[in-house]
Motif scaffolding. Structure first.
Motif: not given
Length: 312
Positions: A74-80, A129-131, A227-229, A135-139
């Motif tokens: 959910i975190v990664l999908s929300s960021i994307i 890995i997904y986490e 927002s998403m962290t 982090v990579y997607a948002t720096n």
């Protein structure tokens, strides 16, 4: 009473009675801070979101395995979703998290089947890995959804998307071969295999379907929270348990034939409990106590599955 318990709607009636009872109890204890129409609408927004994830988890849990990467997904999908909305508008907000969530589900299923180890170990390891990807997607920064793309965070758009997810889950379970084989494997995997069911294939399908629903939940999550962290060190794991409780409600009441309705009402009950304790002035950490106690209680109700059920 015996005839009533055998009625297919008994479970729904019981859950509705529980829902009203919890509302009434907390309303009496905290009349000024709990249970007003506006507050109930807010509680239900959260319940709608978690119930979508609970529907996805149901495909996996009814077979026996678990998916502990829900939060990371959910975190990664929300960021994307948030990033895609900047370039493609609502099209990106909708399609990107669905594709991301489904792909993650497919990866989870394939790794679980190929490695032949516990789904808990597989999905926890993949969560890391997904986490890292989040982090990579948002720096390492917070991403914020533009105010022009927050329609799914409020009524009626969030309700429409959630109901679509519930109907899709119910349709797959009741009217497709995937649903039939899902229950067959959950009832008795050995018998299902002997009947010719490709068990590994349908377990991968279950994880993939779950990922699709987590992608839908991500749309609602980022729209509601705005927002998403990024997550790290398994901090996303806390997002796993509220959808899981809805799933356990579905498992506990699936014998009445309406697991999706049980998941939705179950999530509403959980949200009433969470917000009821907060209205009473309890610290927000009481949610962890409620979560743990509810999980234990619901699991206790689901530890006696019917084995060897005939699937026609």
């Amino acid at each position: 009473m015996k005839k009533l318990k055998q009625n297919q709607y008994f479970g729904i009636i019981l859950l509705l009675v529980m829902l009203v009872a919890f509302w009434a109890i907390f309303k009496l204890l905290a009349p000024a801070t709990f249970g007003s129409p506006d507050k109930l609408a807010t509680y239900m927004k959260s319940a709608l979101i978690y119930a979508v994830g609970g529907c996805g988890l149901y495909f996996i849990c009814v077979m026996g395995p678990f998916d502990m990467s829900v939060g990371a997904n959910i975190v990664l999908s929300s960021i994307i979703a948030c990033n895609a909305s900047v370039r493609f508008g609502y099209l990106g907000l909708i399609i990107a998290p669905i594709l991301c969530g489904t792909l993650i589900g497919l990866i989870n299923g394939l790794v679980y089947i190929k490695l032949h180890i516990s789904s808990l170990i597989v999905t926890v390891a993949l969560s890391l890995i997904y986490e890292a990807l989040s982090v990579y997607a948002t720096n390492g920064k917070n991403v914020i959804l533009d105010i022009g793309f927050r329609a799914f965070g409020d009524y009626p758009a969030n309700l429409i998307l959630a109901v679509f997810a519930y109907l899709l889950c119910a349709f797959i379970l009741k009217y497709t071969k995937v649903g039939t084989y899902t229950y067959a494997i959950g009832s008795n995997e050995v018998i299902a295999k002997n009947m010719g069911v490709n068990v590994p294939k349908y377990k991968v399908v279950a994880f993939t379907l779950a990922g699709l629903f987590f992608g839908l939940q991500a749309i609602l999550t980022i729209s509601f929270g705005t927002s998403m962290t990024s997550a790290s060190n398994l901090s996303s794991m806390s997002r796993n348990f509220t959808p899981l409780m809805g799933t356990f409600f579905g498992l506990a009441f699936k014998k009445y034939g309406h697991p999706v309705i049980a998941i939705v009402i179950g999530e509403m009950i959980i949200q009433l409990m969470f917000n009821g304790f907060v209205a009473l002035g309890a610290p927000t950490t009481i949610q962890n106590v409620v979560t743990g106690a509810a999980l234990l209680l619901i699991v206790a109700l689901t530890t006696k599955p019917v084995k060897g059920a005939v699937v026609k």
